[in-house]
Scaffold this active site. Sequence first.
Site, PDB file in Angstrom:
ATOM      1  N   LYS A 113       0.830  -1.209   0.000  1.00  0.00           N
ATOM      2  CA  LYS A 113       0.000   0.000   0.000  1.00  0.00           C
ATOM      3  C   LYS A 113       0.864   1.259   0.000  1.00  0.00           C
ATOM      4  O   LYS A 113       0.455   2.285  -0.542  1.00  0.00           O
ATOM      5  CB  LYS A 113      -0.944   0.001   1.202  1.00  0.00           C
ATOM      6  CG  LYS A 113      -2.124  -0.952   1.032  1.00  0.00           C
ATOM      7  CD  LYS A 113      -3.231  -0.638   2.005  1.00  0.00           C
ATOM      8  CE  LYS A 113      -4.401  -1.581   1.852  1.00  0.00           C
ATOM      9  NZ  LYS A 113      -5.365  -1.471   2.956  1.00  0.00           N
ATOM     10  N   LYS A 195      -4.402 -10.545  -7.006  1.00  0.00           N
ATOM     11  CA  LYS A 195      -5.647 -10.873  -6.311  1.00  0.00           C
ATOM     12  C   LYS A 195      -6.761  -9.972  -6.817  1.00  0.00           C
ATOM     13  O   LYS A 195      -6.518  -8.825  -7.194  1.00  0.00           O
ATOM     14  CB  LYS A 195      -5.403 -10.771  -4.802  1.00  0.00           C
ATOM     15  CG  LYS A 195      -6.202  -9.767  -4.080  1.00  0.00           C
ATOM     16  CD  LYS A 195      -5.952  -9.668  -2.607  1.00  0.00           C
ATOM     17  CE  LYS A 195      -6.224  -8.214  -2.243  1.00  0.00           C
ATOM     18  NZ  LYS A 195      -6.540  -7.922  -0.891  1.00  0.00           N
ATOM     19  N   LYS A 198     -11.220  -4.954  -4.466  1.00  0.00           N
ATOM     20  CA  LYS A 198     -12.365  -4.064  -4.575  1.00  0.00           C
ATOM     21  C   LYS A 198     -11.940  -2.651  -4.944  1.00  0.00           C
ATOM     22  O   LYS A 198     -12.740  -1.863  -5.386  1.00  0.00           O
ATOM     23  CB  LYS A 198     -13.234  -4.086  -3.323  1.00  0.00           C
ATOM     24  CG  LYS A 198     -12.605  -3.715  -1.999  1.00  0.00           C
ATOM     25  CD  LYS A 198     -13.711  -3.469  -0.967  1.00  0.00           C
ATOM     26  CE  LYS A 198     -13.637  -4.354   0.250  1.00  0.00           C
ATOM     27  NZ  LYS A 198     -12.641  -3.969   1.232  1.00  0.00           N
TER      28      LYS A 198
END
Length: 331
Positions: A113, A195, A198
């Site tokens: 992140k 992966k 969302k």
Amino acid sequence: MERKIAYSAVQPSGNLTIGNYVGAVRNWVEMQSEYECYYAIANLHAITVRQDPAELRRRTLELAALYIACGLDPEKCALYVQSQVPAHAELCWVLNTVTAVGEASRMTQFKDKSQKHADNVNMGLMDYPVLMAADILLYQADYVPVGADQKQHVELARDLAIRFNNRYGETFTVPEPLIRKGVAKIASLQDPAKKMSKSEAENPNASVFLSDDRDTVLRKFKRAVTDSLGAVRYSEEQPGIANLINIYCAFRGCTPEEVEREFKGKGYGDFKLAVGEAVADVLDPIREEQRRLLADKSYLGDLLARGRERAAAAARKTLSKVYRKVGFYQG
Ligand code: TYM
């Protein structure tokens, strides 16, 4: 006999994907009759990445409705909003003092992140797994049903529980991750090495959202990346097909061997259509039920208020024990 405790949460940070559903929420539903369950909407975690305030508020209620539409029963489990139980932030502070800066900065998700949001590497981003440990440990959870990407965080929660118990005496249950094989890491439909996420804003075909209507679901599967081998086989050489097989199995309730048999001699086109239909058959009624629930805001408000009461009572007990152990004056 006392029931074992399960704890988990989802961040209201975007539209939920079928990865969140089969990797996490659907397993929570299966656990609710057997375990004492606490399931949160993790909005404290969500703001470690920039969020639009109005959208965050809206997504919070949408997620509450979605939890119920997916089959969670508010009578059986405590469904609540994380920020409404202040003990999470309070325990996080105490746990920060038994967490080494090095171990927090080594977390894979923090590193990922930090790269992805290089203009906003805030303290909260590094503290994310400590807050997550606080969530879990507050409820003395035995099990934490999550997808594979959260394994490292649950392991940190275990380490912190053990360390705290050693330093201050027996306080926390040491939790275990519950990670379901086959569905623990649903991959992107456009890049099976990644992966399904969302927050995947770049390529709208990569993720299937629970809010997608039937046509959208079918279209996304039709465009899913496969390979040139042309056989529906469950093998490491065919990660795109293996991912589609995992999804098909999760939504139809069958095994990879059964899928190989069912599609022997058939082309990818037929298979991708069948996967899309399997998924849409499950999503259609969920979306419908979520819409119905969202029309009744007072029902959702009441239910979250009850969830909050139950969660706060359990959390207060642990926090008070922690404060006693560390030597905080409690009057
Ligand atoms: P979040 O919202 O990022 O993810 C929610 C859950 O979905 C799982 N998941 C997946 N499973 C399979 N395939 C995928 N492609 C996929 N993508 C996501 C995640 O593993 C997760 O279980 N940090 C947590 C939220 C949280 C939490 C907690 C969880 C906050 N406090 C305490 C457990 C206990 C998270 O990843 O949320």
